[in-house]
Scaffold this motif. Sequence first.
Motif, PDB file in Angstrom:
ATOM      1  N   GLY A  28       0.829  -1.188   0.000  1.00  0.00           N
ATOM      2  CA  GLY A  28       0.000   0.000   0.000  1.00  0.00           C
ATOM      3  C   GLY A  28       0.868   1.244   0.000  1.00  0.00           C
ATOM      4  O   GLY A  28       2.078   1.163  -0.202  1.00  0.00           O
ATOM      5  N   THR A  29       0.268   2.397   0.277  1.00  0.00           N
ATOM      6  CA  THR A  29       1.004   3.660   0.258  1.00  0.00           C
ATOM      7  C   THR A  29       0.636   4.496   1.475  1.00  0.00           C
ATOM      8  O   THR A  29      -0.542   4.710   1.755  1.00  0.00           O
ATOM      9  N   LEU A  30       1.648   4.927   2.194  1.00  0.00           N
ATOM     10  CA  LEU A  30       1.465   5.874   3.295  1.00  0.00           C
ATOM     11  C   LEU A  30       1.544   7.286   2.733  1.00  0.00           C
ATOM     12  O   LEU A  30       2.607   7.728   2.291  1.00  0.00           O
ATOM     13  N   GLU A  31       0.426   7.985   2.731  1.00  0.00           N
ATOM     14  CA  GLU A  31       0.438   9.366   2.272  1.00  0.00           C
ATOM     15  C   GLU A  31       1.125  10.253   3.311  1.00  0.00           C
ATOM     16  O   GLU A  31       1.015  10.024   4.511  1.00  0.00           O
ATOM     17  N   ASN A  32       1.854  11.244   2.820  1.00  0.00           N
ATOM     18  CA  ASN A  32       2.544  12.195   3.693  1.00  0.00           C
ATOM     19  C   ASN A  32       3.578  11.516   4.588  1.00  0.00           C
ATOM     20  O   ASN A  32       3.831  11.965   5.713  1.00  0.00           O
ATOM     21  N   TRP A  33       4.193  10.464   4.099  1.00  0.00           N
ATOM     22  CA  TRP A  33       5.248   9.791   4.837  1.00  0.00           C
ATOM     23  C   TRP A  33       6.413  10.762   5.047  1.00  0.00           C
ATOM     24  O   TRP A  33       6.965  11.291   4.093  1.00  0.00           O
ATOM     25  N   PRO A  34       6.825  11.040   6.290  1.00  0.00           N
ATOM     26  CA  PRO A  34       7.794  12.112   6.551  1.00  0.00           C
ATOM     27  C   PRO A  34       9.258  11.707   6.445  1.00  0.00           C
ATOM     28  O   PRO A  34      10.135  12.554   6.628  1.00  0.00           O
ATOM     29  N   HIS A  35       9.548  10.425   6.184  1.00  0.00           N
ATOM     30  CA  HIS A  35      10.926   9.969   6.117  1.00  0.00           C
ATOM     31  C   HIS A  35      11.225   9.395   4.729  1.00  0.00           C
ATOM     32  O   HIS A  35      10.331   9.192   3.915  1.00  0.00           O
ATOM     33  N   GLY A  36      12.483   9.136   4.476  1.00  0.00           N
ATOM     34  CA  GLY A  36      12.865   8.508   3.216  1.00  0.00           C
ATOM     35  C   GLY A  36      12.677   7.005   3.289  1.00  0.00           C
ATOM     36  O   GLY A  36      11.779   6.508   3.969  1.00  0.00           O
ATOM     37  N   ARG A  37      13.528   6.276   2.600  1.00  0.00           N
ATOM     38  CA  ARG A  37      13.430   4.817   2.616  1.00  0.00           C
ATOM     39  C   ARG A  37      13.692   4.298   4.023  1.00  0.00           C
ATOM     40  O   ARG A  37      14.567   4.783   4.736  1.00  0.00           O
ATOM     41  N   ALA A  38      12.917   3.314   4.429  1.00  0.00           N
ATOM     42  CA  ALA A  38      13.031   2.776   5.779  1.00  0.00           C
ATOM     43  C   ALA A  38      12.728   1.289   5.766  1.00  0.00           C
ATOM     44  O   ALA A  38      12.129   0.759   4.821  1.00  0.00           O
ATOM     45  N   GLN A  39      13.140   0.625   6.817  1.00  0.00           N
ATOM     46  CA  GLN A  39      12.874  -0.798   6.983  1.00  0.00           C
ATOM     47  C   GLN A  39      11.831  -1.012   8.067  1.00  0.00           C
ATOM     48  O   GLN A  39      11.773  -0.267   9.052  1.00  0.00           O
ATOM     49  N   ILE A  40      11.009  -2.023   7.884  1.00  0.00           N
ATOM     50  CA  ILE A  40      10.055  -2.440   8.904  1.00  0.00           C
ATOM     51  C   ILE A  40      10.702  -3.617   9.624  1.00  0.00           C
ATOM     52  O   ILE A  40      11.053  -4.620   9.012  1.00  0.00           O
ATOM     53  N   ILE A  41      10.886  -3.463  10.929  1.00  0.00           N
ATOM     54  CA  ILE A  41      11.735  -4.391  11.663  1.00  0.00           C
ATOM     55  C   ILE A  41      11.075  -4.921  12.929  1.00  0.00           C
ATOM     56  O   ILE A  41      10.170  -4.299  13.486  1.00  0.00           O
ATOM     57  N   LEU A  42      11.560  -6.081  13.350  1.00  0.00           N
ATOM     58  CA  LEU A  42      11.285  -6.591  14.690  1.00  0.00           C
ATOM     59  C   LEU A  42      12.510  -6.229  15.521  1.00  0.00           C
ATOM     60  O   LEU A  42      13.588  -6.782  15.308  1.00  0.00           O
ATOM     61  N   PRO A  43      12.387  -5.267  16.451  1.00  0.00           N
ATOM     62  CA  PRO A  43      13.564  -4.639  17.071  1.00  0.00           C
ATOM     63  C   PRO A  43      14.132  -5.419  18.250  1.00  0.00           C
ATOM     64  O   PRO A  43      14.206  -4.923  19.370  1.00  0.00           O
ATOM     65  N   THR A  44      14.527  -6.652  18.033  1.00  0.00           N
ATOM     66  CA  THR A  44      15.241  -7.413  19.042  1.00  0.00           C
ATOM     67  C   THR A  44      16.733  -7.115  18.913  1.00  0.00           C
ATOM     68  O   THR A  44      17.150  -6.330  18.054  1.00  0.00           O
ATOM     69  N   ASP A  45      17.564  -7.758  19.747  1.00  0.00           N
ATOM     70  CA  ASP A  45      19.008  -7.529  19.651  1.00  0.00           C
ATOM     71  C   ASP A  45      19.564  -7.974  18.306  1.00  0.00           C
ATOM     72  O   ASP A  45      20.586  -7.479  17.850  1.00  0.00           O
ATOM     73  N   SER A  46      18.904  -8.935  17.675  1.00  0.00           N
ATOM     74  CA  SER A  46      19.241  -9.335  16.306  1.00  0.00           C
ATOM     75  C   SER A  46      18.051  -8.992  15.427  1.00  0.00           C
ATOM     76  O   SER A  46      17.169  -9.834  15.209  1.00  0.00           O
ATOM     77  N   PRO A  47      17.961  -7.747  14.943  1.00  0.00           N
ATOM     78  CA  PRO A  47      16.751  -7.275  14.256  1.00  0.00           C
ATOM     79  C   PRO A  47      16.391  -8.125  13.041  1.00  0.00           C
ATOM     80  O   PRO A  47      17.263  -8.568  12.294  1.00  0.00           O
ATOM     81  N   VAL A  48      15.096  -8.338  12.882  1.00  0.00           N
ATOM     82  CA  VAL A  48      14.559  -9.083  11.749  1.00  0.00           C
ATOM     83  C   VAL A  48      13.817  -8.104  10.857  1.00  0.00           C
ATOM     84  O   VAL A  48      12.881  -7.433  11.306  1.00  0.00           O
ATOM     85  N   VAL A  49      14.225  -7.987   9.606  1.00  0.00           N
ATOM     86  CA  VAL A  49      13.563  -7.081   8.652  1.00  0.00           C
ATOM     87  C   VAL A  49      12.404  -7.836   7.994  1.00  0.00           C
ATOM     88  O   VAL A  49      12.598  -8.905   7.418  1.00  0.00           O
ATOM     89  N   ILE A  50      11.201  -7.285   8.096  1.00  0.00           N
ATOM     90  CA  ILE A  50      10.023  -7.952   7.525  1.00  0.00           C
ATOM     91  C   ILE A  50       9.363  -7.129   6.424  1.00  0.00           C
ATOM     92  O   ILE A  50       8.349  -7.539   5.864  1.00  0.00           O
ATOM     93  N   GLY A  51       9.922  -5.968   6.101  1.00  0.00           N
ATOM     94  CA  GLY A  51       9.327  -5.152   5.050  1.00  0.00           C
ATOM     95  C   GLY A  51      10.067  -3.854   4.878  1.00  0.00           C
ATOM     96  O   GLY A  51      11.138  -3.630   5.457  1.00  0.00           O
ATOM     97  N   LYS A  52       9.481  -2.971   4.075  1.00  0.00           N
ATOM     98  CA  LYS A  52      10.137  -1.701   3.788  1.00  0.00           C
ATOM     99  C   LYS A  52       9.104  -0.625   3.485  1.00  0.00           C
ATOM    100  O   LYS A  52       7.960  -0.902   3.119  1.00  0.00           O
ATOM    101  N   VAL A  53       9.538   0.612   3.651  1.00  0.00           N
ATOM    102  CA  VAL A  53       8.777   1.784   3.222  1.00  0.00           C
ATOM    103  C   VAL A  53       9.681   2.557   2.273  1.00  0.00           C
ATOM    104  O   VAL A  53      10.810   2.907   2.629  1.00  0.00           O
ATOM    105  N   GLU A  54       9.198   2.801   1.051  1.00  0.00           N
ATOM    106  CA  GLU A  54       9.971   3.564   0.078  1.00  0.00           C
ATOM    107  C   GLU A  54       9.862   5.055   0.383  1.00  0.00           C
ATOM    108  O   GLU A  54       9.019   5.486   1.170  1.00  0.00           O
ATOM    109  N   ALA A  55      10.699   5.851  -0.264  1.00  0.00           N
ATOM    110  CA  ALA A  55      10.703   7.291  -0.027  1.00  0.00           C
ATOM    111  C   ALA A  55       9.363   7.936  -0.363  1.00  0.00           C
ATOM    112  O   ALA A  55       8.985   8.950   0.235  1.00  0.00           O
ATOM    113  N   ASP A  56       8.630   7.343  -1.320  1.00  0.00           N
ATOM    114  CA  ASP A  56       7.326   7.896  -1.690  1.00  0.00           C
ATOM    115  C   ASP A  56       6.190   7.355  -0.836  1.00  0.00           C
ATOM    116  O   ASP A  56       5.022   7.627  -1.106  1.00  0.00           O
TER     117      ASP A  56
END
Length: 243
Positions: A28-56
């Motif tokens: 999908g698309t987050l309108e008015n997303w205030p950051h650039g490219r980002a990762q969607i993570i499970l923030p444990t000591d060994s982070p698990v990346v489960i997705g991403k948010v593009e700059a748009d």
Amino acid sequence: MGHFFRQLIILSALFTGLIATAQGTFEGTLENWPHGRAQIILPTDSPVVIGKVEADGKVSITLGEALAQRISASREADDGSGIRLVRSTVERAFYCRSDDVSSENGDLQLERATTRGGFYVGNLEEEELHGQIRLASSQAFGNSFFQLGKKDFVTGHYIEFYFAEEDASVHGTCKTPTYTLDGKDVFDIIHEYTIDLKKGWNLVRVEVAETYTDQEGNIRPLKMVMKTVREVPGDTQFLFTAN
């Protein structure tokens, strides 16, 4: 990554063009997303990346059996300094001691991909956490429900994500007798369960269906409804919570 987690301020961004199933990928698309490219993570000591948010603002989150295995492995390696994704049985996840509530396979252990419905979003390379995104019905609901009673509650819902190794279910209505603040009257707090978990990832809609006003004028949940859904309800949007 524990030092990233501070007091959160609720902001809102509408998640449009949603494509979602319990197994597979959310897009999908987050309108008015205030950051650039980002990762969607499970923030444990060994982070698990489960997705991403593009700059748009385009979002992609992938759920699969391998993710559940990685969550379990990450928990075993966790030294306790990060955010913990709580594992629980079916009966404890949808808890109620009542003869009016029945469960099947209630001892089955469940994995979760969210913390109170929230996915963490950040940049691992820069060690920066932007905040959380979660699927919920409205900003007003998010502003109330996720403030842990600091604000008056409003009706609405959010989505939780559970992984089950086998089918399981919880059905029924739990009524908990509750005294008014002056101790003179009793009323029922209601939890209604229609939970039919299938093997794999499951979406659970957690709804504040009714509220009441206590004697101090605070608005509290009166009836909670928890139900498995096979797709994200149409009246659902993503809320962005900045750190």
